[in-house]
Design an enzyme around this catalytic site. Structure first.
Site: not given
Ligand code: PEP
Ligand code: MG
Length: 752
Positions: A362, A603, A627, A674
């Protein structure tokens, strides 16, 4: 033997630099094995050759001079085969090469083991003896075991010493540390070590500008801590057992000790700032106590540390207000938390560098949102003395140069100019639509999380916010934000983008996004209490968030709600039920809220395989490839040891995405991506070929992806996809995508 082994490894890990580490190895191994010589050869990656770097038993003057390629000598053989050689008479071995300057003619028996790190030989460890005999099995086992443990430490130590300007670095480019790409871009800046709150061991060294001022700060912190302790003891009077009350008394007593205060002051006067001086003084006092026999006194070591943490908190609270940041700050830390990023005034943060993590951590996501480069996963190393040092951050190649040479700076200035030219070119696309050459419009959305993202997002010409990561405001605080506070944040976000839709994801904490004020210690957090699993279990956290979102949507009507980490249909139904409940309750309170579209993130592999059932309840889907990749490939997205295996162009991922996008479209449900894959221009072509018409990404990727989409037709994208689906390896897919981008005139996007 185990004790000897642990002792050696501990000492090597504690070494200040590579040179010292190697000296410890040869000395300790020779003594532990009671042999006549021990030497270590380290790989010089530039030449490449194996260089004698330390010895006990061979002639010291030969250190640095004896060099062998991988095809020379027993050392070269061991490095190439990555297997030990154990011979009674080395001179009789066909690969043996004699170097008179070593003075090794008296030795016969030789045992050499490779030092292998991530499949690469980083060195060779050799023991020799005068007697003509092969080494015994236990001796071989010992050296192999020690080699296996040292290889990792040695390669970190080698890199670590490269970052210390005062030490003779290992052969190779000065100050280069290879990590993992986190966020694209290159920058030259000054290292800032974030000051961790109350973590004494993580405090860096820093040379103070004003020694007297530093001393005064420390004395003020002592005074404040004493007052605080007295006040706490007073408040607790009558409510605490005598034993607990005694802890306060002990603390007050310790704080009054002259040697503790004088110890810190002396260290400040020697040129360290107060937190660094405090760290060393507390460590010294605690160590003395830990060594005494009396268990009561031994337990006082913990009290000393407790005092240290309290003092540090007071010091830091003075300092964080006063702390100035350079205009070109590069935050460097084990993990750089959102709170530390938020401390740096906007515009002054140029890059983030983390010892842990990878592209989908993150912190990296955050850096991309801020449009600054990031390098992740440099590996464990001591960086405490690096505050203020110049650094080059290359987010494309995932590497940094600390104290770079002038020639390297010059080269990077050239690259930065090149970047600038690309940005100017891309800026011309701002007002143009993301339309393919065969006239299909593709929706481009933004991933946001911080209010500052709103400013970055202005003028990017996006169609929506495809992912609002609602956990970011939670991570930037010290306590849970209350419903009203959340309402104000969400309202700002929805207002800023209205009438464009904003997809707000409910809290996705757990995994690599812990909240400091809500610790969830788990053996395996990525498979644990994360995302929707946690919020469904905690309606006291979930419902206020849903209420805040629904209220923020009144009069705007551009909210969509999405749930993270959906693995089962029941979870989705329960979460959707919670939205209905929050809306109903708000209505009963007189606040009529429009019903938002409610969707699921895809995911978790089980959700992909349940797509037809989920489609009965969800209004839309968004695929979280970050994920999804980690769960499909069983590769932790944050673990640098397996980062090589984390690749969303793996054929299995491409097939999974192809299937799920087709299925969602067949059921008439809007689907977008996303995860980071949508932000990669080459991957975007593949997704376009799968029929995807909605992409969401961080601000820094929007114009690049738009350029790619505007340069391809859907038909061409489908051909590219079908070629990719016939490939067996992610590397081949990447190579093919790069060729396609170049052929379409987008070679500048293929930088990394
Ligand atoms: C993902 O897992 O691709 C996602 C967009 O969520 P995050 O990266 O916040 O887990
Ligand atoms: Mg995610």
């Amino acid at each position: 033997m185990l004790a000897k082994l642990q002792h050696i490894v501990q000492r090597v890990n504690a070494a200040a630099n590579l040179h010292e580490a190697l000296e410890i190895i040869v000395h300790q191994v020779k003594a532990a094995m009671d042999t006549d010589a021990c030497s270590v050869y380290v790989r010089d990656p530039v030449v490449p050759q194996y260089v004698l770097m330390a010895t006990e038993g061979l002639h010291p003057s030969s250190v640095g001079k004896i060099r062998m390629t991988a095809s020379e000598g027993i050392v070269g053989l061991v490095a190439t085969r990555q297997e030990p050689v154990n011979v009674a008479n080395a001179a009789g071995h066909p690969s043996y090469r004699f170097f008179p300057e070593t003075g090794e003619q008296q030795f016969s028996g030789l045992l050499a083991v490779p030092l292998v790190h991530f499949r690469q030989s980083v060195g060779v460890l050799v023991v020799q003896q005068e007697r003509q005999r092969v080494f015994a099995e236990e001796e071989v086992a010992f050296l192999v075991t020690i080699g296996a443990q040292l290889a990792a430490s040695l390669s970190y130590a080698a890199l670590g010493s490269a970052v210390s300007p005062h030490e003779p670095g290992p052969p190779g480019p000065v100050g280069l540390i290879q990590g993992l790409p986190g966020a694209p871009g290159v920058t030259i800046g000054s290292i800032v070590l974030p000051s961790p709150l109350a973590e004494l061991d993580a405090v860096p060294n820093r040379v103070p500008d004003d020694i007297a001022g530093e001393e005064a700060n420390f004395r003020r912190a002592v005074h404040e801590t004493q007052q605080e302790l007295r006040a706490s003891a007073g408040h607790m009077e009558g409510r605490l057992s005598g034993e607990t009350r005694a802890i306060f008394d002990v603390y007050i007593l310790i704080l009054g000790q002259d040697d503790l205060i004088q110890g810190v002051v002396a260290r400040i006067r020697k040129g360290n700032w107060a937190p660094g001086a405090l760290r060393d003084t507390i460590a010294e006092h605690a160590k003395v106590l830990e060594q005494v026999e009396d268990p009561y006194l031994r337990a006082r070591a913990e009290d000393i540390r407790g005092i240290g943490r309290r003092l540090l908190l007071h010091l830091m609270s003075d300092l964080s207000a006063a702390r100035g940041y350079p205009d070109d700050a590069v935050l460097l830390g084990d993990e750089v938390s959102l709170a530390r990023v938020a401390d740096v005034p906007p515009g002054q943060l140029k890059a983030i560098v983390c010892l842990r993590g990878s592209v989908v951590s993150h912190t990296a996501v955050l850096a991309r949102g801020l449009g600054i480069p990031a390098v992740m996963g440099l590996g464990p190393r001591d960086v405490r003395s690096l505050d203020g040092h110049p650094i080059i951050v290359d987010g494309y190649r995932g590497r940094v140069f600390i104290d770079p040479l002038p020639a390297v700076i010059q080269e990077y200035r050239r690259l930065i100019q090149q970047e600038g030219r690309l940005s100017t070119k891309l800026a011309a696309l701002r007002d143009l639509k993301a339309t393919t050459t065969d006239d299909v419009h593709v929706g481009l959305g933004l991933n946001v999380g911080l209010l500052t993202d709103i400013d970055v997002a202005a003028n990017l010409g996006v169609d929506e916010v495809g992912l609002y990561r609602s956990e970011f405001p939670f991570m930037a605080r010290d306590t849970f934000p209350m419903e009203q506070e959340q309402y104000e944040i969400y309202r700002k976000v929805l207002t800023a983008f209205a009438p464009k839709p904003v997809t707000m994801r409910t809290l996705d904490i757990g995994g690599d996004k812990p909240l400091s004020y809500f610790p969830t210690a788990e053996e395996n957090p990525f498979l644990g209490w994360r995302g929707i699993r946690l919020t469904l279990d905690r309606p006291d956290i979930f419902l206020p968030q849903l209420r805040a979102m629904l209220r923020a949507n009144v009069g705007l009507n551009n909210l969509r709600i999405m749930f993270p980490m959906i693995g089962q249909v029941d979870e989705f139904k329960a979460a959707r039920g919670a939205v209905d409940r929050a809306r109903r309750e708000l209505g009963e309170e007189g606040c009529e809220c429009p019903a938002p579209a409610v969707g699921a993130m895809l995911e978790i592999p089980s959700a992909l395989l349940s797509i037809s059932a989920l489609a009965r309840y969800a209004d839309f889907f968004s695929i979280g490839t970050n994920d999804l990749t980690q769960y499909l490939l069983a590769v932790d997205r944050n673990n640098p040891n397996v980062a090589r295996l984390y690749n969303n162009l793996d054929p299995s991922i491409i097939r999974a995405l192809y299937g799920v996008i087709r299925e969602a479209r067949r059921r008439g449900k809007p689907v977008s991506v996303c995860g980071e894959m949508a932000a990669d221009p080459g991957s975007a072509i593949l997704l376009l070929g799968m029929g995807l018409q909605s992409f969401s990404m961080s601000a820094s990727a929007v114009l690049r992806v738009k350029w790619a989409i505007r340069s391809f037709s859907c038909q061409r994208a489908r051909q590219v996809l079908h070629r990719a689906m016939r490939m067996e390896r992610a590397d081949s897919v990447r190579g093919m995508l790069n060729d396609e981008l170049r052929r379409a005139g987008l070679g500048e996007l293929v930088l990394a």
